[in-house]
Design an enzyme around this catalytic site. Sequence first.
Site, short mmCIF file in Angstrom:
data_model
loop_
_atom_site.label_atom_id
_atom_site.label_comp_id
_atom_site.label_asym_id
_atom_site.label_seq_id
_atom_site.Cartn_x
_atom_site.Cartn_y
_atom_site.Cartn_z
N GLY A 166 0.00 5.75 4.50
CA GLY A 166 0.51 4.98 5.87
C GLY A 166 1.49 5.04 5.21
O GLY A 166 2.91 4.73 5.40
N GLY A 176 0.95 -0.83 0.10
CA GLY A 176 0.08 -0.07 0.18
C GLY A 176 0.37 1.24 -0.03
O GLY A 176 1.65 1.35 0.85
N GLY A 233 -0.07 4.16 -0.01
CA GLY A 233 -1.45 5.61 0.94
C GLY A 233 0.03 6.23 1.62
O GLY A 233 0.76 6.17 1.59
N GLU A 286 -19.00 18.09 1.87
CA GLU A 286 -18.09 18.94 0.85
C GLU A 286 -18.55 18.50 -0.81
O GLU A 286 -18.90 19.42 -1.60
CB GLU A 286 -16.39 18.29 0.87
CG GLU A 286 -15.83 18.51 2.75
CD GLU A 286 -14.55 18.84 2.71
OE1 GLU A 286 -13.92 19.44 3.09
OE2 GLU A 286 -14.53 17.33 1.94
C1 LIG Z 1 -13.15 11.06 -0.17
C2 LIG Z 1 -11.85 10.95 0.89
C3 LIG Z 1 -12.01 12.18 1.52
C4 LIG Z 1 -10.88 12.28 3.10
N1 LIG Z 1 -10.84 13.49 3.62
C5 LIG Z 1 -10.02 13.01 4.03
C6 LIG Z 1 -9.38 14.10 5.28
O1 LIG Z 1 -10.15 15.58 4.77
N2 LIG Z 1 -8.54 14.20 6.00
C7 LIG Z 1 -8.03 13.32 6.27
O2 LIG Z 1 -7.03 13.44 7.53
N3 LIG Z 1 -8.56 11.77 5.92
C8 LIG Z 1 -9.35 12.03 4.99
N4 LIG Z 1 -9.59 10.94 4.30
C9 LIG Z 1 -9.00 9.43 4.71
C10 LIG Z 1 -7.89 9.17 4.51
O3 LIG Z 1 -7.38 9.53 3.23
C11 LIG Z 1 -7.33 7.73 5.07
O4 LIG Z 1 -7.89 7.77 6.38
C12 LIG Z 1 -6.07 7.25 4.37
O5 LIG Z 1 -5.77 7.83 3.19
C13 LIG Z 1 -5.45 6.36 5.27
O6 LIG Z 1 -4.73 5.77 4.92
P1 LIG Z 1 -4.09 4.57 5.25
O7 LIG Z 1 -2.96 4.55 3.82
O8 LIG Z 1 -4.36 3.10 5.44
O9 LIG Z 1 -5.11 3.94 3.06
P2 LIG Z 1 -5.24 4.38 2.10
O10 LIG Z 1 -4.62 5.49 1.53
O11 LIG Z 1 -6.03 4.09 0.80
O12 LIG Z 1 -3.74 3.38 0.57
C14 LIG Z 1 -3.83 2.34 0.39
C15 LIG Z 1 -3.28 1.65 -0.61
O13 LIG Z 1 -3.34 0.44 -0.72
C16 LIG Z 1 -3.51 0.12 -2.01
N5 LIG Z 1 -4.20 -1.17 -1.93
C17 LIG Z 1 -5.08 -1.84 -1.21
N6 LIG Z 1 -4.97 -3.38 -1.68
C18 LIG Z 1 -4.43 -3.82 -2.13
C19 LIG Z 1 -3.79 -4.62 -2.73
N7 LIG Z 1 -4.60 -6.19 -2.52
N8 LIG Z 1 -2.32 -4.87 -2.84
C20 LIG Z 1 -1.80 -3.83 -3.27
N9 LIG Z 1 -2.15 -2.87 -3.16
C21 LIG Z 1 -3.21 -2.61 -2.69
C22 LIG Z 1 -4.34 0.68 -2.85
O14 LIG Z 1 -3.89 1.43 -3.55
C23 LIG Z 1 -3.88 1.98 -1.88
O15 LIG Z 1 -2.28 2.94 -3.02
C24 LIG Z 1 -10.30 11.21 3.38
C25 LIG Z 1 -10.62 9.21 1.94
C26 LIG Z 1 -11.65 9.73 1.22
C27 LIG Z 1 -12.28 7.91 0.92
#
Ligand SMILES: Cc1cc2nc3c(=O)[nH]c(=O)nc-3n(C[C@H](O)[C@H](O)[C@H](O)COP(=O)(O)OP(=O)(O)OC[C@H]3O[C@@H](n4cnc5c(N)ncnc54)[C@H](O)[C@@H]3O)c2cc1C
Length: 429
Positions: free
Chosen positions: A14, A10, A12, A170
Amino acid sequence: MARHRVVIVGSGFGGLSAVQALAGADVAVTLIDRRNHHLFQPLLYQVATASLGTSEIAWPIRHILRKRRDVTTLLATVTGVDVANKAVVLEDGEQIAYDSLILATGARHAYFGHDDWEKFAPGLKTLEDATTIRRKLLLAFEAAERETDPDRRRALLTFVIIGAGPTGVELAGAIVELARETLKGEFRSILPGEAQVVLIEGGPRVLANFKPELSAYALKALRELGVTVELGEAVSTVDGTGVAYGGKRLDAATILWAAGVQASPAARWLGVAPDRAGRVRVEPDLTVPGHPEIFVIGDTATITMPDGKPVPGVGDGAKQGGRHAARVIRARLAGDMAVKPFRYRHAGDLATIGKRAAVIDFGWIQLKGWVAWWTWGLAHIYFLIDTKNRLFVALSWLWIYLSGQRSARLITQGEAETKAPTDEVTAGD
Ligand SMILES: Cc1cc2nc3c(=O)[nH]c(=O)nc-3n(C[C@H](O)[C@H](O)[C@H](O)COP(=O)(O)OP(=O)(O)OC[C@H]3O[C@@H](n4cnc5c(N)ncnc54)[C@H](O)[C@@H]3O)c2cc1C
């Protein structure tokens, strides 16, 4: 001796922050993502409502990490983890061995047991979701222009958003402005400004995570903008012609889902019991019980802080989790095996209501109105990657602010069938 292998799934908020925090460590990092880009999800709603283009809020992962010779980036989908043999399993069966594993695979929207609603009410999580919603929104106006039946035309110009968290609020504000400002004067049979935007929330207030006075301000600002807000009404039916809630029926061609999330299936890969939202319950140091070599961070994990509050599913929670996992790996490599509990610091909650108002809760201070809007704008520009994108987004916003015009108003993903908006889900810019 072979370098310690860190596999991160991932890229994203994190995963990417873990990679960045491992810079200079004596490790070989493999970063796996099923998409080739890092996505700034907080601005997805602006792609969905034609304010920004896809490439303004997403960046190729390879490009971001081009100077990191210690990082190998793989475009692949992970389907499991062989915990016993310490290997990540890819969709095509290939296995990638690890010494330390960081799972940061995020979450997806959830329909509270009504998965059949998804085809009628798309959620917003990926670029494809955003361009699909943009297509749906713009096609509804095009179809209304050609519709002669007044009831059907009204349904085409009715936009329902389910869920009044930041994303729902939003979206609602931006759709009203799209209809009233951007599309004004461009149609001959309809007045786009007569579009009805309805925000339905099962709970008693909008932006439930904010302080009540900020929720109340957001509600007032939404209503002044022209959004119909329905509170305390759980939606009971979503279908191809509209929604039912609180004993009422509303015909609407466009329904958007902003109500719930479900974690990625990491708990299943690890063979551990998830919480109700599918998240892995992690130890205080973000590792999986019984597996100190596996970290789960961000939206895929659940952890309670010493004050009893859960770490929220926000970008900063994921970033701090990524940095923490990297810190623990570095400490262990230096021989320090002591457990290091994760301490989350909440920076604040932000949400905009259209292009002139916002609410911000920093905990120690609350802001609302245009001061909050400018603070929100500057904060988001600061967090974007790349100077070019910061500049382009700032210019796009300035242009929208001054003229009301949104330049990313393209109907992509196939030919436009204006008699009935379609649900195709292929990407387009
Ligand atoms: C529309 C929207 C608006 C938001 N607005 C805000 C905001 O204003 N402020 C805020 O703080 N937070 C906001 N958030 C929340 C924030 O974006 C998330 O909490 C954050 O992105 C989580 O980070 P993460 O690294 O856990 O996951 P993510 O950022 O979702 O990243 C996950 C990654 O894992 C990859 N992945 C998933 N499954 C697999 C797999 N099986 N194999 C390979 N890769 C995989 C995905 O492609 C992705 O790149 C928002 C979320 C959304 C959807």
